[in-house]
Design a protein around this motif. Structure first.
Motif, PDB file in Angstrom:
ATOM      1  N   TYR A 173       0.809  -1.217   0.000  1.00 32.37           N
ATOM      2  CA  TYR A 173       0.000   0.000   0.000  1.00 32.37           C
ATOM      3  C   TYR A 173       0.840   1.264   0.000  1.00 32.37           C
ATOM      4  O   TYR A 173       0.509   2.239  -0.679  1.00 32.37           O
ATOM      5  N   SER A 187      -2.886  -1.901  11.745  1.00 32.79           N
ATOM      6  CA  SER A 187      -3.227  -0.714  10.946  1.00 32.79           C
ATOM      7  C   SER A 187      -2.034  -0.141  10.192  1.00 32.79           C
ATOM      8  O   SER A 187      -2.209   0.738   9.333  1.00 32.79           O
ATOM      9  N   ASN A 206     -15.613   6.583  -0.997  1.00 37.05           N
ATOM     10  CA  ASN A 206     -15.658   5.870   0.274  1.00 37.05           C
ATOM     11  C   ASN A 206     -16.924   5.037   0.442  1.00 37.05           C
ATOM     12  O   ASN A 206     -16.961   4.139   1.291  1.00 37.05           O
ATOM     13  N   GLU A 245     -16.343   2.219  -3.596  1.00 37.25           N
ATOM     14  CA  GLU A 245     -15.236   1.306  -3.881  1.00 37.25           C
ATOM     15  C   GLU A 245     -15.210   0.168  -2.866  1.00 37.25           C
ATOM     16  O   GLU A 245     -15.409   0.375  -1.658  1.00 37.25           O
ATOM     17  N   LYS A 279     -12.792  -1.666  -1.583  1.00 39.74           N
ATOM     18  CA  LYS A 279     -11.821  -1.632  -0.487  1.00 39.74           C
ATOM     19  C   LYS A 279     -12.264  -0.646   0.613  1.00 39.74           C
ATOM     20  O   LYS A 279     -12.032  -0.888   1.803  1.00 39.74           O
ATOM     21  N   ASN A 280     -12.904   0.443   0.211  1.00 40.27           N
ATOM     22  CA  ASN A 280     -13.379   1.404   1.202  1.00 40.27           C
ATOM     23  C   ASN A 280     -14.593   0.881   1.960  1.00 40.27           C
ATOM     24  O   ASN A 280     -14.780   1.204   3.138  1.00 40.27           O
ATOM     25  N   LEU A 285     -14.858  -2.175   2.755  1.00 40.52           N
ATOM     26  CA  LEU A 285     -14.214  -3.047   3.733  1.00 40.52           C
ATOM     27  C   LEU A 285     -13.724  -2.228   4.923  1.00 40.52           C
ATOM     28  O   LEU A 285     -13.852  -2.652   6.079  1.00 40.52           O
ATOM     29  N   GLY A 286     -13.178  -1.053   4.642  1.00 38.43           N
ATOM     30  CA  GLY A 286     -12.763  -0.155   5.715  1.00 38.43           C
ATOM     31  C   GLY A 286     -13.943   0.292   6.554  1.00 38.43           C
ATOM     32  O   GLY A 286     -13.851   0.384   7.783  1.00 38.43           O
ATOM     33  N   TYR A 319     -10.537   2.947   3.720  1.00 46.18           N
ATOM     34  CA  TYR A 319      -9.779   1.687   3.702  1.00 46.18           C
ATOM     35  C   TYR A 319      -8.576   1.766   4.638  1.00 46.18           C
ATOM     36  O   TYR A 319      -8.145   0.746   5.183  1.00 46.18           O
ATOM     37  N   GLU A 320      -8.079   2.971   4.867  1.00 47.84           N
ATOM     38  CA  GLU A 320      -6.970   3.158   5.795  1.00 47.84           C
ATOM     39  C   GLU A 320      -7.537   3.121   7.216  1.00 47.84           C
ATOM     40  O   GLU A 320      -7.892   4.141   7.803  1.00 47.84           O
ATOM     41  N   ILE A 321      -7.622   1.938   7.753  1.00 50.02           N
ATOM     42  CA  ILE A 321      -8.288   1.717   9.035  1.00 50.02           C
ATOM     43  C   ILE A 321      -7.614   2.456  10.182  1.00 50.02           C
ATOM     44  O   ILE A 321      -8.215   2.623  11.257  1.00 50.02           O
TER      45      ILE A 321
END
Length: 327
Positions: free
Chosen positions: A31, A139, A247, A250, A252-253, A255-256, A301-303
């Motif tokens: 990432y 994280s 957000n 997508e 992946k977002n 999932l976040g 996605y950036e938890i």
């Protein structure tokens, strides 16, 4: 098994060191591959909203420059890179900085959990510490130089906030103001500390001057530093663009977003009673400006963005407000 304070601190240091080391040495980072070049790092963190997050990047550059003075064979570390242009020296700088502050954060968590207002068994304290360390470590698939420093300053703030809640003295308030100021130089997420102070003090005193004035001074300290660094740069950038649609669309977002929901419920399930669960909800409500900005200008996605909220909620989950004396 009941452990003494010294044993808990040693265990916290070892666990934080072990988890962080595994994260950095056992896995390759996809990432954040681009900023593992010093030139790319400088380009990113000297522009946009990143340029106002002064403390963490400054410390990382200092570490990078210090490592340049040493004759290190980086092959020994066997870093796994997905970009051929990645620099082992940058990876080692990130590792040293973030591991050091994760260890400090773990120590502060131990001290907080030893506070007499925390209602938890010895085993529960150990598990809460482990949850913090593993969550913070997990994280770090997003490499930034200010998350672990920010986590340490937030826990340091909580430690002194608990003391201030016992006795509303000017010296203790000055310490809290100093922590807010330094933490804001690191990252604007320090505003979470103000919401946490408002949550705790409201529970203790209600909507009285013992709550209003300390929170007002904390807000003034935050705004002074937040606005000051922008005035010095003659730019009031607050975000790097509208990511709200992404957000919520997508994969992946999404999932976040699931992470935010699951870990919010995690803290609620850990709450010792219904009243404590309500305080966690109130805290999140007071953090609405931060949450809105995360969804608008951040990448869900950036938890790591939710980790400060989760850690503060862990403390609230086991805090017995009725035991805090009113002075």
């Amino acid at each position: 098994m009941k452990l003494n304070l010294f044993t808990r601190v040693i265990f916290a240091c070892l666990l934080a060191f072990t988890v962080s080391s595994l994260v950095y040495f056992a896995f390759g980072n996809i990432y954040s591959a681009e900023i593992l070049r010093f030139s790319e790092f400088q380009q990113q963190f000297n522009a946009g909203v990143y340029q106002y997050r002064i403390l963490g990047p400054t410390l990382l550059i200092w570490l990078h420059d210090f490592l340049s003075t040493l004759n290190i064979d980086y092959q020994l570390f066997k870093f796994k890179f997905f970009s051929p242009e990645a620099e082992p020296q940058m990876m080692l700088s990130f590792y040293l900085l973030n591991t050091f502050f994760l260890i400090l954060a773990a120590i502060m968590m131990v001290l907080i959990l030893e506070n007499r207002h925390i209602i938890a068994t010895s085993a529960e304290k150990t598990l809460l510490l482990a949850v913090l360390i593993f969550t913070a470590g997990f994280s770090q698939f997003v490499l930034v130089p200010y998350d672990m420093t920010g986590l340490f300053f937030m826990l340091l703030f909580i430690f002194y906030l608990l003391r201030f809640s016992e006795k509303n003295s000017a010296p203790r308030l000055l310490i809290l103001l100093g922590i807010i100021a330094v933490s804001t130089l690191n990252r604007e997420s320090s505003a979470i500390c103000i919401s946490l102070a408002a949550t705790m003090l409201y529970q203790i005193h209600g909507l009285k001057k013992q709550t209003i004035w300390p929170v007002a001074w904390l807000a003034i300290a935050f705004v002074a530093v937040y606005a000051g660094v922008r005035l010095l740069n003659q730019n009031f950038t607050t975000n790097d663009g509208d990511l709200l649609t992404q957000n919520f669309t997508e994969a992946k977002n999404l999932l976040g977003l699931l992470f935010w929901l699951v870990f919010f419920l995690f803290s609620i399930f850990l709450a010792k009673d219904r009243n404590t669960a309500g305080q966690i909800c109130l805290f999140h409500l007071l953090c609405a400006p931060y949450i809105i900005m995360c969804f608008y200008g951040g990448i869900i996605y950036e938890i790591r963005l939710y980790v400060p909220l989760f850690v503060a909620s862990l403390v609230l989950a086991r805090l017995e407000f009725s035991r805090v004396s009113i002075n």
